[in-house]
Design a protein around this motif. Structure first.
Motif: not given
Length: 485
Positions: A43, A61, A63-65, A68-69, A72-73, A85, A87, A110
């Protein structure tokens, strides 16, 4: 700690890092340590080489927890980016307002977060996932498997990731209150984020080889950096119960609503994001936990204070005992009794505002002679439902349709610190209430996870010289009305 995490992941490449579970509660491996490190490197390379992102740029961002999340972080931190972030459950109108404030150079989402744009819209809406149309988001890339209608996949950056950024600066933006016309966002610096994670590490002291159940960034990073394995909590209460029975974790992090649905615990249990009564913590220990801790934390400062059940149960004066401030956290009370907090892990500022060392918690409190914090109620307009903070000002403007004189969102106590969210609407004289109820369904649907539990029509109580809505009286009115139904 993030440097330590990278070393730990590389040294134990074949060791499971993040676990999931089946519907029956059986443990599954979602990512091994080496896979997680490789994902973060990939990434980082793509963001740097393909998209040209540099230190100080903002990355959205959504992306669900999960692995991958987290990757990314980690990639964003490595490049010195500022992660905003987003939501997907906040609703499209709120998200567009937040995007206008943060102005990300690129949004990562995602497939599930993008679902509302086409391939599975009805399913996404039932899950309260609602991104605006992709064309309104600006540049977007998909993290994970791509579905029809989704943006291109974040991949194919080429080359190796650049060396890790070693300076300070903004690390993350987390949106909180405000309105759609003036949203508010918390900004944490890299130094502040690191201080918060060190505080968690010092409080919990995760051990190598331990099994940890929890899903937030502040759980994942310290636990994985210590060499523990983290399991993501199942969403279904029944599956979560089975998952805990199979995994028997050494450390468990769950919200109070999640704790109430579990039948057995092991090790130490930590809870926050909503009030945790002494009775709830005592129940957790009766069901097998060695220790049960309530953690007081805010988006602006995580964590701030902690208290174990035995201390909380022994406290007999009025108020909700939160415990001693954690190391480095300073406390102060305003003339009106509002609790102010400061410390190395506190947010730097609100986006677009000047830095301020003191965080206004919006909570009324008092301090005991030995410095413990005792909560006495809230000062600010906020509804706490199922451990989610809902700020009425973000959503009330959408309720003011033709035929509506006034509309407010209020919380009605639902037991043990939880609240029901009620939309109280005052129709204009002569308005057709049946048609108005139908017309309100569209804006209510767009509220995502903040959709009210009930819609009531009545005259809204007013107070003061300015004749503003009296929210306390409105909440009492709603409670009476709901009790009669």
């Amino acid at each position: 700690m993030l440097d330590r995490l990278e070393r730990t992941l590389r040294q134990g490449a074949d060791r499971p890092a993040v676990l999931g579970c089946t519907r029956g509660g059986a443990v599954t491996v979602k990512a091994r340590c080496g896979e997680l490190a490789d994902l973060a490197d990939g990434y980082a390379a793509a963001l740097h080489h393909r998209y040209g992102l540099r230190p100080g740029d903002t990355l959205g961002v959504a992306v669900r927890p999960g692995p991958r999340a987290l990757a990314v972080m980690l990639a964003a931190h490595r490049l010195g980016l500022r992660a905003a972030v987003l939501d997907p459950q906040a609703g499209p109108d709120v998200l567009l307002a937040r995007l206008a404030l943060a102005r990300p150079a690129l949004v990562l989402a995602d497939a599930a977060a993008q679902a509302v744009a086409g391939w599975a819209g009805p399913l996404a809406r039932r899950a309260h996932l609602a991104l605006p149309p992709l064309a309104e988001l600006g540049p977007v890339a998909t993290v994970g498997p791509r579905r029809p209608g989704c943006a291109p996949v974040l991949a194919g950056g080429g080359g190796t990731p650049p060396p890790g950024y070693d300076g300070d600066g903004d690390a993350v933006i987390v949106f909180t209150s405000g309105t759609t016309s003036a949203p508010r966002a918390v900004v944490h610096t890299r130094a502040g984020l690191a201080a918060g994670m060190r505080t968690v590490d010092g409080l919990v002291r995760p051990q190598p080889g331990a099994a940890v159940l929890g899903g937030t960034f502040f759980v994942l990073v310290p636990a994985l950096a210590a060499g523990a394995t983290v399991a993501l909590p199942a969403r279904s209460p029944k599956v979560l119960d089975r998952q805990l029975a199979r995994l028997r974790p050494d450390e468990t992090y769950l919200t109070p609503p999640q704790l109430r649905d579990v039948g057995a615990f092991t090790g130490r249990v930590w809870t926050g994001s909503a009030p945790a009564s002494a009775e709830l913590l005592a129940r957790v220990k009766r069901l097998g936990a060695r220790e049960a801790w309530g953690v007081y934390a805010l988006t602006e400062l995580f964590p701030a204070a902690a208290v174990e059940e035995s201390e909380k149960s022994a406290f007999t004066p009025d108020g909700d005992l939160l415990g001693h401030p954690l190391p480095g956290v300073a406390t102060r009370l305003t003339e009106t009794g509002e609790l102010l907090l400061s410390g190395p892990g506190a947010r730097d500022r609100y986006l677009g505002e000047q830095p301020d060392p003191w965080v206004r918690t919006g909570d009324r409190a008092r301090l005991t002679a030995d410095g413990r914090i005792v909560l006495a109620g809230r000062c600010k307009d906020m509804v706490l439902r199922r451990a989610e903070n809902i700020y009425p000002g973000l959503y009330e403007p959408a309720l003011h349709l033709p035929g509506v004189d006034l509309a407010v969102l209020v919380g009605v106590p639902a037991g043990d610190g939880d609240e029901r969210l009620v939309a109280l609407v005052q129709p204009q004289p002569g308005a057709d209430r049946r048609r108005l109820r139908t017309a309100l369904q569209a804006p209510l649907e767009r509220m995502g996870s903040a959709r009210p539990d009930a819609l009531l029509f009545a005259d809204i109580p007013l107070a003061g010289r300015s004749r503003k809505p009296d929210r306390a009286a409105a909440a009492r009115l709603c409670a009476r009305e709901l009790s009669l139904r």
